[in-house]
Design a protein around this motif. Sequence first.
Motif, mmCIF file in Angstrom:
data_model
loop_
_atom_site.group_PDB
_atom_site.id
_atom_site.type_symbol
_atom_site.label_atom_id
_atom_site.label_comp_id
_atom_site.label_asym_id
_atom_site.label_seq_id
_atom_site.Cartn_x
_atom_site.Cartn_y
_atom_site.Cartn_z
ATOM 1 N N ASP A 146 0.939 -1.224 0.033
ATOM 2 C CA ASP A 146 -0.062 -0.006 0.032
ATOM 3 C C ASP A 146 0.922 1.389 0.114
ATOM 4 O O ASP A 146 1.979 1.122 0.288
ATOM 5 C CB ASP A 146 -0.935 -0.061 1.279
ATOM 6 N N ALA A 147 0.138 2.547 -0.073
ATOM 7 C CA ALA A 147 0.987 3.720 -0.350
ATOM 8 C C ALA A 147 1.712 4.049 0.811
ATOM 9 O O ALA A 147 2.942 4.399 0.825
ATOM 10 C CB ALA A 147 0.068 4.740 -0.919
ATOM 11 N N TYR B 111 9.703 -5.178 -8.259
ATOM 12 C CA TYR B 111 8.656 -4.937 -9.169
ATOM 13 C C TYR B 111 8.737 -5.741 -10.511
ATOM 14 O O TYR B 111 9.791 -5.880 -11.011
ATOM 15 C CB TYR B 111 8.743 -3.308 -9.848
ATOM 16 N N ASN C 170 -2.329 9.566 -5.279
ATOM 17 C CA ASN C 170 -2.667 8.405 -6.174
ATOM 18 C C ASN C 170 -2.110 6.999 -6.393
ATOM 19 O O ASN C 170 -2.344 6.347 -7.257
ATOM 20 C CB ASN C 170 -2.054 9.189 -7.808
ATOM 21 N N GLU C 171 -1.521 6.803 -5.271
ATOM 22 C CA GLU C 171 -1.050 5.426 -4.793
ATOM 23 C C GLU C 171 -0.056 5.085 -6.134
ATOM 24 O O GLU C 171 0.059 4.177 -6.721
ATOM 25 C CB GLU C 171 -2.143 4.399 -4.959
ATOM 26 N N MET C 172 1.038 6.075 -6.486
ATOM 27 C CA MET C 172 1.990 5.787 -7.503
ATOM 28 C C MET C 172 3.220 5.810 -6.881
ATOM 29 O O MET C 172 3.346 6.764 -5.897
ATOM 30 C CB MET C 172 1.669 6.695 -8.477
ATOM 31 N N SER D 294 7.226 5.147 -13.483
ATOM 32 C CA SER D 294 6.060 5.621 -12.374
ATOM 33 C C SER D 294 5.196 4.304 -12.522
ATOM 34 O O SER D 294 4.709 3.865 -13.376
ATOM 35 C CB SER D 294 5.335 6.439 -12.976
ATOM 36 N N VAL D 295 5.053 3.573 -11.288
ATOM 37 C CA VAL D 295 4.243 2.357 -11.293
ATOM 38 C C VAL D 295 3.186 2.607 -9.943
ATOM 39 O O VAL D 295 3.375 3.265 -9.303
ATOM 40 C CB VAL D 295 4.975 1.189 -11.182
ATOM 41 N N SER D 296 2.315 1.841 -10.185
ATOM 42 C CA SER D 296 1.216 1.611 -8.998
ATOM 43 C C SER D 296 1.819 0.902 -7.943
ATOM 44 O O SER D 296 2.668 0.018 -7.872
ATOM 45 C CB SER D 296 0.044 0.690 -9.330
ATOM 46 N N VAL D 297 1.644 1.451 -6.666
ATOM 47 C CA VAL D 297 2.519 0.716 -5.449
ATOM 48 C C VAL D 297 1.925 -0.435 -5.269
ATOM 49 O O VAL D 297 2.599 -1.276 -4.714
ATOM 50 C CB VAL D 297 2.072 1.702 -4.028
ATOM 51 N N ARG D 298 0.654 -1.060 -5.819
ATOM 52 C CA ARG D 298 0.184 -2.015 -5.513
ATOM 53 C C ARG D 298 0.929 -3.479 -6.262
ATOM 54 O O ARG D 298 0.698 -4.507 -6.141
ATOM 55 C CB ARG D 298 -1.190 -2.248 -6.144
ATOM 56 N N ASN D 299 1.680 -2.639 -7.455
ATOM 57 C CA ASN D 299 2.609 -3.841 -7.895
ATOM 58 C C ASN D 299 3.912 -3.833 -7.536
ATOM 59 O O ASN D 299 4.724 -4.799 -8.035
ATOM 60 C CB ASN D 299 2.800 -3.172 -9.607
#
Length: 59
Positions: free
Chosen positions: A2-3, A20, A34-36, A50-55
């Motif tokens: 999570d962020a 990642y 933006n959870e990035m 730039s990537v989603s923190v979920r990944n």
Amino acid sequence: MDAQRAQEISSSQNMKAVTYNGQQVYIEHVDQDNEMATIHPMDDPNQKMSVSVRNLSEQ
């Protein structure tokens, strides 16, 4: 991930193992709204993305 956790890792003075897509990366910056995250591979600091923190995964 999570962020909030990504931000904690990014701010920590101790290096944490984060991956990642199976590649170890360094978290440069986290946009919590933006959870990035801005990251780069450990072996190539010039390859920023730039990537989603979920990944992101903490090892």
